[in-house]
Design an enzyme around this catalytic site. Structure first.
Site, PDB file in Angstrom:
ATOM      1  N   THR A  63     -56.005 -86.853   0.521  1.00 42.29           N
ATOM      2  CA  THR A  63     -55.621 -86.742   1.907  1.00 42.29           C
ATOM      3  C   THR A  63     -55.661 -85.288   2.435  1.00 42.29           C
ATOM      4  OG1 THR A  63     -53.557 -87.239   3.132  1.00 42.29           O
ATOM      5  CG2 THR A  63     -53.278 -86.204   0.835  1.00 42.29           C
ATOM      6  N   LYS A  67     -60.546 -83.844   2.979  1.00 41.37           N
ATOM      7  CA  LYS A  67     -61.432 -84.992   3.213  1.00 41.37           C
ATOM      8  C   LYS A  67     -62.911 -84.454   3.429  1.00 41.37           C
ATOM      9  CE  LYS A  67     -57.948 -88.480   4.165  1.00 41.37           C
ATOM     10  NZ  LYS A  67     -57.675 -89.333   5.154  1.00 41.37           N
ATOM     11  N   ASN A  88     -62.519 -90.155   1.427  1.00 42.07           N
ATOM     12  CA  ASN A  88     -61.035 -90.097   0.938  1.00 42.07           C
ATOM     13  C   ASN A  88     -60.634 -90.677  -0.290  1.00 42.07           C
ATOM     14  OD1 ASN A  88     -61.618 -92.795   1.466  1.00 42.07           O
ATOM     15  ND2 ASN A  88     -59.473 -93.127   2.068  1.00 42.07           N
ATOM     16  N   ASP A 104     -61.083 -95.143   4.299  1.00 39.34           N
ATOM     17  CA  ASP A 104     -60.274 -95.136   5.619  1.00 39.34           C
ATOM     18  C   ASP A 104     -60.673 -96.117   6.649  1.00 39.34           C
ATOM     19  OD1 ASP A 104     -58.250 -93.396   4.731  1.00 39.34           O
ATOM     20  OD2 ASP A 104     -59.359 -91.598   5.284  1.00 39.34           O
ATOM     21  N   TYR A 214     -47.197 -92.131   8.400  1.00 40.33           N
ATOM     22  CA  TYR A 214     -46.153 -93.046   7.967  1.00 40.33           C
ATOM     23  C   TYR A 214     -44.892 -92.320   7.200  1.00 40.33           C
ATOM     24  CZ  TYR A 214     -48.712 -91.209   3.539  1.00 40.33           C
ATOM     25  OH  TYR A 214     -49.196 -90.622   2.434  1.00 40.33           O
ATOM     26  N   GLY A 235     -48.387 -96.531  10.315  1.00 38.05           N
ATOM     27  CA  GLY A 235     -49.154 -96.099   9.316  1.00 38.05           C
ATOM     28  C   GLY A 235     -49.279 -96.701   8.116  1.00 38.05           C
TER      29      GLY A 235
END
Length: 269
Positions: A63, A67, A88, A104, A214, A235
């Site tokens: 994360t 990336k 990712n 992703d 999120y 998210g």
């Protein structure tokens, strides 16, 4: 030693990935672990080198902010550099090779797969690694035009060009165009980060607002969208979707997606 996988980032304490993968491991009675590990940019290369020699390590999710940097430190057997341009997920092959991939794009697209976005206009906030996966997915479904809002307009313009997408790059906070989809791919709105302050009034009533943040789940952006009774995607939808693809790579098992409602209750408790 018990097999394990990890999620790495800086910061990492907010990550819900251990809860997601832990739920699936328990549900499938797999004797393995999934951990969160704080890795700074300066420590990324050393982290990957240390895991390369560990046969119990199945791989990691990546994360913010690693990336793109991780792409230079792993093997790119699937051509991720030429397509998405960011990784990712890293998996360890039996010979110790570290292979980068990206889940992703699939995780982003799954919640909006039923929308007809071909030829439509989308707005993307941010131009980082997540934006790359999102633009890749949008290009594959034939999006007509994309407006990217970003602090660095030149970076955003280069990103559009790299995916061959028609559109424009404008400064963050510019008045929104009439668009069918608005996606926040940035960290704005995340706990500890500035709020993403946008006027959603230009969006039509059938527009969809998608926030990949999120933590918190109900961001200020989604709260505004709900106040206008617009359709939204939070998210957790993308997080769970991309995690499911990574879980199969790490543990060679399909996660029980029929229990997503139960998983969401755990993650939002």
């Amino acid at each position: 030693m018990k097999p394990y996988a990890e999620v790495i980032g800086d910061p990492i304490s907010h990550s819900k990935s251990p809860a997601i993968h832990g739920f699936w491991l328990d549900a499938l009675d797999i004797d393995a672990e999934y951990r969160a590990t704080h890795v700074t940019p300066d420590g990324l290369a050393a982290y990957l080198d240390s895991r390369r020699a560990d046969p119990a390590w199945r791989g990691c999710n990546i994360t913010i902010p690693h990336k793109q940097a991780a792409l230079d430190l792993v093997e790119d057997r699937g051509g991720v550099r030429e397509t998405i341009g960011a990784v990712n997920t890293v998996i360890r092959a039996d010979d110790g090779a570290l292979i980068g991939t990206n889940t992703d794009a699939g995780g982003f697209y799954a919640p909006i797969a039923g929308l007809d976005l071909e030829g439509k206009h989308a707005v993307v906030i941010g131009a980082g690694g997540a934006a790359r996966a999102i633009l890749f997915a949008l290009s594959k479904i034939g999006i007509g035009r994309v407006t990217i809002q970003n602090r660095n307009v030149l970076k955003a313009a280069a990103l559009l060009s790299s995916f061959g997408i028609k559109g424009d790059a404008v400064p963050l906070g510019t008045k929104l165009p009439v668009a069918s989809l608005l996606v926040n791919s940035s960290a704005l709105g995340m706990a500890g980060q500035p709020v993403l302050d946008l006027d959603l009034s230009p969006l039509p009533q059938d527009a969809v607002v998608y926030d990949i943040v999120y933590a918190p789940l109900e961001t200020a952006l989604l709260a505004q969208a709900h106040a206008r009774e617009l359709d939204t995607v939070d998210g957790l939808d993308m997080l769970i979707g991309q995690a499911a693809l990574a879980f199969e790579l790490f543990f060679d098992a399909e996660p029980p997606r029929d229990r997503d409602d139960e998983l969401r209750e755990i993650l939002t408790a």
